[in-house]
Design an enzyme around this catalytic site. Structure first.
Site, short mmCIF file in Angstrom:
data_model
loop_
_atom_site.label_atom_id
_atom_site.label_comp_id
_atom_site.label_asym_id
_atom_site.label_seq_id
_atom_site.Cartn_x
_atom_site.Cartn_y
_atom_site.Cartn_z
N ARG A 229 0.83 -1.36 -0.12
CA ARG A 229 0.11 -0.09 -0.04
C ARG A 229 0.64 1.23 -0.09
NH1 ARG A 229 -4.02 -0.67 4.97
NH2 ARG A 229 -4.50 1.33 4.34
N CYS A 289 -1.14 6.23 8.68
CA CYS A 289 -1.37 5.10 8.28
C CYS A 289 -2.49 5.30 7.22
CB CYS A 289 -1.74 4.07 9.44
SG CYS A 289 -2.96 4.73 10.23
#
Length: 338
Positions: A229, A289
């Site tokens: 990611r 995040c």
């Protein structure tokens, strides 16, 4: 002093003398035990440990210490794609004496982004209803298969609102069950207490803060998402967001802070982990995040290494991707179209 010495001798002799068991008994002695007289002072007295063991908590429950001075919270949260109903899971089984903490309820409901921090007054009301006061030791866990996922987010929320007496359960519910400790479906709502939150606003970083730091390069920013990611080669769990990262971010997936059995790594291992990533935990760290949850693993680890300032980019990658121009999205994949 003689009475305390005799009591500690009894604890050492008849309860095995382990730190966990000694600590559980010390919860009963805080009102009469000073740092100079307490033989467990190095492992028990303030500051509250960021992580406590399952055995420590099991002994506290067995000794009937759960109450106004010790509260247990199930802070489980998962992405919608997991299709897990955390409250229903809590209703079915949880650690005895625990209450459910929902980060999607205890948040800024007016924000367009997920579970952004609530106001101090809203946080105060929410945790007061869970029987938590400013003198309560809070222990947080979650039910993740990894051992810990969202519990550090709840831990950080208490910390940023001025409450330092909060710990994460080592290994979470996974390890609790594996060790054979009891679970229950019974729940009694705690009696409401008074909690007064005081927000440390400087610990909460904004889109503008990160944008400025990209220009100045003064602060380390650690991204706790998976490597794929972060690089942009794996999809984001939210369909309207593409993967990637912002310039200067350092990738440390939250799972690297955990052992394979779900327990948190030792401070020695954490020191090496930060060193290998090129991060100095003694210098300011901003964590990020996907939406501000797993980033708190970075902050928990830094706290365990003695780092006092726990900065979080609360909007995280979701806000960044939605607000940043395409040239500010670093990706090996599709990135962001103009």
């Amino acid at each position: 002093m003689k009475e305390l010495t005799e009591l500690f001798d009894w604890i050492d002799r008849d309860q095995g003398g382990t730190s966990d068991r000694l600590n559980a008994n010390c919860l009963q002695l805080k009102s009469v035990c000073s740092p100079l007289s307490c033989r467990s002072f190095p492992v028990m007295m303030d500051p509250t440990p960021a992580v406590v063991s399952a055995q420590w908590l099991a002994d506290a429950i067995q000794n009937k210490l759960v109450g106004p001075k010790l509260r247990i919270l199930d802070g489980s949260w998962y992405l919608p794609k997991s299709k897990r109903d955390t409250r229903e899971e809590f209703n079915q089984k949880h650690i005895p004496g625990a209450s459910f903490f929902n980060i999607d309820e205890c948040c800024d409901q007016s924000s367009p982004y997920d579970h952004m921090l609530p106001t101090p007054s809203d946080f105060s009301r929410y945790v007061s209803d869970l029987g938590i006061g400013n003198d309560t030791h809070v222990v947080v866990y979650d039910t993740s298969d990894f051992g810990s996922f969202s519990a550090p987010r709840v831990w950080w929320m208490f910390r940023v609102f001025g409450h330092s007496s909060v710990s994460v359960l080592d290994g979470g519910f996974k390890h609790w069950v594996a060790d054979g400790h009891p679970v229950t479906s019974d729940y009694t709502k705690p009696e409401k207490r008074d909690f007064q939150a005081s927000l440390n606003q400087s610990w909460v970083k904004s889109y503008e803060d990160v944008l400025q730091n990209i220009k100045t390069k003064q602060v380390q920013v650690v991204d706790a998402r998976s490597g794929g990611r972060f690089r942009g080669t794996d999809p984001e769990p939210r369909g309207d967001i593409q993967s990637g990262h912002f310039l200067g971010a350092i990738n440390m997936p939250y799972t690297t802070f955990l052992e394979s059995n779900g327990k948190h790594k030792s401070t020695e291992a954490l020191t090496k982990l930060f060193q290998n990533a090129g991060v100095d935990p003694k210098k300011p760290i901003w964590a990020s995040c996907g939406s501000g949850v797993t980033a708190c693993h970075v902050l928990l680890a830094a706290d365990r290494l003695g780092h006092a300032d726990l900065y979080l980019y609360d909007g995280a990658w979701v806000e960044w991707f939605k607000r940043a121009s395409p040239d500010l999205i670093i990706s090996e994949g599709e990135g962001k179209k103009a």
